[in-house]
Design a protein around this motif. Structure first.
Motif, PDB file in Angstrom:
ATOM      1  N   CYS A 113       0.850  -1.188   0.000  1.00  0.00           N
ATOM      2  CA  CYS A 113       0.000   0.000   0.000  1.00  0.00           C
ATOM      3  C   CYS A 113       0.886   1.239   0.000  1.00  0.00           C
ATOM      4  N   LEU A 139      -1.316   5.195   3.723  1.00  0.00           N
ATOM      5  CA  LEU A 139      -2.350   4.245   4.114  1.00  0.00           C
ATOM      6  C   LEU A 139      -1.835   3.256   5.153  1.00  0.00           C
ATOM      7  N   SER A 188      -2.736   3.448   8.941  1.00  0.00           N
ATOM      8  CA  SER A 188      -4.032   3.041   9.493  1.00  0.00           C
ATOM      9  C   SER A 188      -4.205   1.531   9.544  1.00  0.00           C
ATOM     10  N   ASP A 241      -8.302  -4.407  10.021  1.00  0.00           N
ATOM     11  CA  ASP A 241      -8.269  -3.040   9.504  1.00  0.00           C
ATOM     12  C   ASP A 241      -8.470  -3.002   7.989  1.00  0.00           C
ATOM     13  N   LYS A 286     -11.615  -1.545   6.521  1.00  0.00           N
ATOM     14  CA  LYS A 286     -11.797  -0.092   6.452  1.00  0.00           C
ATOM     15  C   LYS A 286     -11.270   0.486   5.139  1.00  0.00           C
ATOM     16  N   THR A 287     -10.695  -0.363   4.309  1.00  0.00           N
ATOM     17  CA  THR A 287     -10.133   0.123   3.048  1.00  0.00           C
ATOM     18  C   THR A 287     -10.636  -0.752   1.899  1.00  0.00           C
ATOM     19  N   GLN A 296      -5.439   4.274  -3.014  1.00  0.00           N
ATOM     20  CA  GLN A 296      -6.803   3.838  -3.299  1.00  0.00           C
ATOM     21  C   GLN A 296      -7.148   2.493  -2.664  1.00  0.00           C
ATOM     22  N   GLY A 297      -6.197   1.869  -2.007  1.00  0.00           N
ATOM     23  CA  GLY A 297      -6.455   0.596  -1.363  1.00  0.00           C
ATOM     24  C   GLY A 297      -5.168  -0.178  -1.154  1.00  0.00           C
TER      25      GLY A 297
END
Length: 298
Positions: free
Chosen positions: A172, A176, A179, A185, A188-189, A235-236
């Protein structure tokens, strides 16, 4: 041995037989050879008369090889491919020493092309014509000398040599990553998928005993290079093949989202060549260089 058996059959009939046996359709063979179905039928009959053997079982809308036809096709196909290759080699030797190599876009961008600088320096007289495609290649119908393919390597009729380890890791953007602390977690993405390898995420998660996929959000891309671009822009989280992501990790554009890695073992990248033709000197040079580089990097 009878006089007929000692003589070569008509070469045009052999060519028509090889095409018809491969397509199992006189109509399609006629289109491929730019002749009429009647002309195809006549050449097949001529060959069967020469051999005094039935090669096809004909029905109203179906064509099948007899056992003798299947055995003969295997030999004829191999022989004609060798003739085609030898003709191409002799005809092109005085023009240039070119190799047509097929690979994937991501593999080409992040692994092969950076290393080709070394090859061109060592062998400036060999021109590598690199094309990319997700589709499987057909050495019998496409003008390709060798390819780099992902799979288990069990491809009858082909020589498949493993190149690099296929190790999956989650990647990632650095922002990002702040988080992401546990696998929960990820809910959340967005999980970024490569359409060519739709099971990478589930396999990577399952290898950690994580099966709670409810609530996961997904986004699909055609190739890994698109997944990497999306991940770089926050974006992810994408699943990367570690050997290909190294340049982006080293540049800081991507980071590992979690430390866990999954080795796919035999399911990896292979250097693939047709098994029914002699290896051209240029291809032998490229093959030896490529395997040596893969071993050095491994």
């Amino acid at each position: 041995m009878t006089p007929t058996a000692e003589r070569l059959p008509p070469l045009n009939a052999l060519r028509v037989f090889e095409t018809t046996a491969r397509l199992l359709s006189m109509q399609e063979a006629a289109l491929a050879l730019h002749v009429t179905p009647a002309a195809v039928s006549k050449q097949i009959q001529l060959l069967e008369q020469h051999l005094n053997t039935q090669l096809f079982i004909r029905s109203h809308r179906k064509l099948a090889l007899t056992p003798a036809g299947e055995k003969y096709y295997a030999h004829v196909s191999s022989a004609l491919n060798s003739i085609r290759h030898a003709t191409h080699e002799v005809a092109s030797r005085s023009v240039s020493r070119s190799l047509k190599i097929r690979a994937y876009t991501t593999f080409s961008m992040y692994w092969l092309i950076p290393r080709l600088t070394s090859f061109h320096g060592l062998f400036p007289d060999i021109n590598i014509e690199l094309t990319t495609s997700l589709k499987w290649m057909d050495f019998d119908t496409e003008d390709v000398d060798a390819a780099i393919r992902l799979g288990d390597g069990d491809w009858p009729g082909l020589v498949a040599l493993p190149l690099i380890p296929n190790i999956l890791a989650a990647v990632c953007s650095p922002a990002l990553k702040k988080s992401l602390h546990t696998l929960d977690d990820l809910k959340k993405t967005v999980l970024l998928h490569t359409l060519a390898r739709p099971d990478d995420w589930s396999q990577w998660l399952a290898s950690q005993g994580y099966t709670d996929l409810d609530g996961m959000h997904h986004r699909n891309y055609e190739s890994s290079v698109l997944v990497y671009q999306a991940a770089m822009r926050g974006q992810g989280v994408g699943i990367a093949q570690k050997a290909l992501a190294v340049p982006l990790i080293e540049s800081g554009d991507l980071v590992y989202a979690f430390p866990h890695e999954l080795d796919m073992h035999a399911y990896t990248y292979y250097f693939v060549m047709p098994g029914n033709r002699p290896i051209r000197p240029e291809l032998k040079v490229f093959h030896d260089w490529l395997m040596n580089r893969a071993e050095m990097d491994g």
